[in-house]
Write a protein that holds these residues in place. Structure first.
Motif: not given
Length: 247
Positions: A127-128, A130, A134-135, A137-138
């Protein structure tokens, strides 16, 4: 009804846990290995061994077309046994090649053979940075640098290919594996998952997924696996031949 499954990466940690689940579910499983000496290991699991290298596209195409599976499961990695830290840096590029070129060859063979479903292994730590948890769609960390960039690029390539293929494609973003064959018996990392629960996710995806991406991790507050629980009926507590809830 065609119950043939082509399991690429059958001798890996998840592959060894998944094969008996598929056999128990009534599937005829054809499992790949690059090493002839591992054929007997697969046969003990109830799997028909297929000696083939995913980078040998013509041989892979021939093998998959000869079998004619309805479904293909991609559990291929190129990682050292037990994931020793001193060897992981050297594994980054070969593993990214599996995700890119290996996935491309496998999908081409699956489509040519008339398969209609594909389930593929990805990771839940690309993931980036955020908001957590985290889901699915992230966004992924496509602006990473160095070795992480190589890893993320491989993940992006694999996921894009699976989701854009002309069949029902499912991506399973696994957390950090623990349990038999993984090198550790205890949870590790920010979003761990037991290897047997990871195997159950693949079988459930094969049977229930409409396609798309699913996080497959324990709920630690870092990554959410609620979509997998809701749509696949998956739980991180699943172990062995039956989910705990069914025992």
């Amino acid at each position: 009804m065609n119950r043939k499954v082509f399991l690429a990466g059958a001798t890996g940690a998840i592959g060894r846990a998944l094969a008996p689940l598929l056999v128990e579910g009534g599937y005829t499983v054809f499992g790949t290995t690059r090493r002839a000496e591992r054929a007997a290991e697969l046969e003990k699991l109830g799997v028909v061994p297929v000696l083939v290298d995913v980078f040998d596209a013509p041989a892979l195409h021939h093998a998959v077309e000869r079998i004619g599976p309805a479904s293909v499961i991609h559990q291929l990695t190129d990682l050292p046994a037990g994931l020793p830290p001193e060897k992981m840096a050297q594994a980054v590029a070969p593993n990214a090649r599996i995700r890119d070129e290996g996935t491309r060859n496998l999908i081409a063979a699956a489509v040519a053979a008339g398969a209609t479903k594909l389930v593929a292994q990805s990771i839940a730590w690309a993931w980036r940075e955020g908001a957590m948890p985290y889901r699915e769609t992230q966004p992924l960390d496509t602006e990473a640098t160095g070795a992480r960039r190589v890893t993320v690029d491989g993940v992006v390539s694999l996921e894009r290919q699976v989701l854009e293929a002309p069949l029902t494609g499912t991506v399973l973003r696994y957390g950090q594996l623990y349990g038999p064959g993984t090198g550790t018996d205890e949870p590790r990392g920010a979003s761990p998952v037991h290897v047997e629960a990871a195997a159950w996710a693949a079988r459930l995806a094969l049977e229930r997924s409409p396609g798309g991406i699913f996080n497959i991790t324990e709920e630690t507050g870092v990554v959410s696996a609620q979509k997998a629980a809701r749509e696949l009926g998956w739980s991180p507590a699943m172990r062995g031949s039956l989910p705990d809830a069914a025992r």
